[in-house]
Design a protein around this motif. Sequence first.
Motif, PDB file in Angstrom:
ATOM      1  N   MET A   1       0.848  -1.183   0.000  1.00  0.00           N
ATOM      2  CA  MET A   1       0.000   0.000   0.000  1.00  0.00           C
ATOM      3  C   MET A   1       0.890   1.242   0.000  1.00  0.00           C
ATOM      4  O   MET A   1       1.912   1.306   0.661  1.00  0.00           O
ATOM      5  N   THR A   2       0.476   2.227  -0.717  1.00  0.00           N
ATOM      6  CA  THR A   2       1.236   3.466  -0.853  1.00  0.00           C
ATOM      7  C   THR A   2       0.925   4.388   0.320  1.00  0.00           C
ATOM      8  O   THR A   2      -0.225   4.570   0.696  1.00  0.00           O
ATOM      9  N   PHE A   3       1.969   4.973   0.879  1.00  0.00           N
ATOM     10  CA  PHE A   3       1.816   5.900   1.997  1.00  0.00           C
ATOM     11  C   PHE A   3       2.127   7.309   1.514  1.00  0.00           C
ATOM     12  O   PHE A   3       3.085   7.525   0.786  1.00  0.00           O
ATOM     13  N   ALA A   4       1.314   8.263   1.933  1.00  0.00           N
ATOM     14  CA  ALA A   4       1.500   9.661   1.526  1.00  0.00           C
ATOM     15  C   ALA A   4       1.450  10.552   2.749  1.00  0.00           C
ATOM     16  O   ALA A   4       0.814  10.230   3.746  1.00  0.00           O
ATOM     17  N   ASN A  31       9.483   3.859  -1.412  1.00  0.00           N
ATOM     18  CA  ASN A  31       9.620   2.523  -0.845  1.00  0.00           C
ATOM     19  C   ASN A  31      10.913   1.846  -1.274  1.00  0.00           C
ATOM     20  O   ASN A  31      11.378   0.917  -0.624  1.00  0.00           O
ATOM     21  N   ALA A  32      11.471   2.262  -2.382  1.00  0.00           N
ATOM     22  CA  ALA A  32      12.655   1.602  -2.925  1.00  0.00           C
ATOM     23  C   ALA A  32      13.928   2.187  -2.309  1.00  0.00           C
ATOM     24  O   ALA A  32      13.977   3.341  -1.892  1.00  0.00           O
ATOM     25  N   THR A  43      22.559   9.511  -7.185  1.00  0.00           N
ATOM     26  CA  THR A  43      21.707   8.509  -6.559  1.00  0.00           C
ATOM     27  C   THR A  43      20.463   8.340  -7.407  1.00  0.00           C
ATOM     28  O   THR A  43      19.939   9.295  -7.977  1.00  0.00           O
ATOM     29  N   SER A  44      19.989   7.112  -7.488  1.00  0.00           N
ATOM     30  CA  SER A  44      18.799   6.836  -8.281  1.00  0.00           C
ATOM     31  C   SER A  44      17.942   5.814  -7.553  1.00  0.00           C
ATOM     32  O   SER A  44      18.390   5.155  -6.612  1.00  0.00           O
ATOM     33  N   GLN A  49       7.279   7.127  -7.765  1.00  0.00           N
ATOM     34  CA  GLN A  49       6.297   7.875  -6.968  1.00  0.00           C
ATOM     35  C   GLN A  49       6.975   8.801  -5.967  1.00  0.00           C
ATOM     36  O   GLN A  49       6.357   9.732  -5.471  1.00  0.00           O
ATOM     37  N   GLY A  50       8.229   8.574  -5.670  1.00  0.00           N
ATOM     38  CA  GLY A  50       8.950   9.457  -4.769  1.00  0.00           C
ATOM     39  C   GLY A  50       9.171  10.832  -5.369  1.00  0.00           C
ATOM     40  O   GLY A  50       9.501  11.781  -4.662  1.00  0.00           O
TER      41      GLY A  50
END
Length: 102
Positions: A1-4, A31-32, A43-44, A49-50
């Motif tokens: 689940m996505t957190f915002a 999340n990644a 950095t990648s 979604q970030g």
Amino acid sequence: MTFAKIYRPAKTAMQSGRAKSNVWMLEFESNAVRSSDPLMGWTSSSDTQGQVRLTFDTRDEAIAYAQKYNLAFQVIDRQEPKRIPRAYSDNFTFYRREPWSH
């Protein structure tokens, strides 16, 4: 689940007024794990979604958007700074607590 997270951004250090600080932002948590490019040092991440930041005029619009798309969210309220009104003439008063000199 996505957190915002839903918040109002603070004003930048480069502005003296409060322009663009009354909007509400919805920002997704990444999340990644970020990895470092060995050649360039950048950095990648594989999570796109970030990078997404949505702006809303009101807090209720942001909450309604998160509920519409079944997003777990947290609302972060910022604390307003305490303003102490002062007059310019207070700098030159006889009863000033700190010594004043040029």
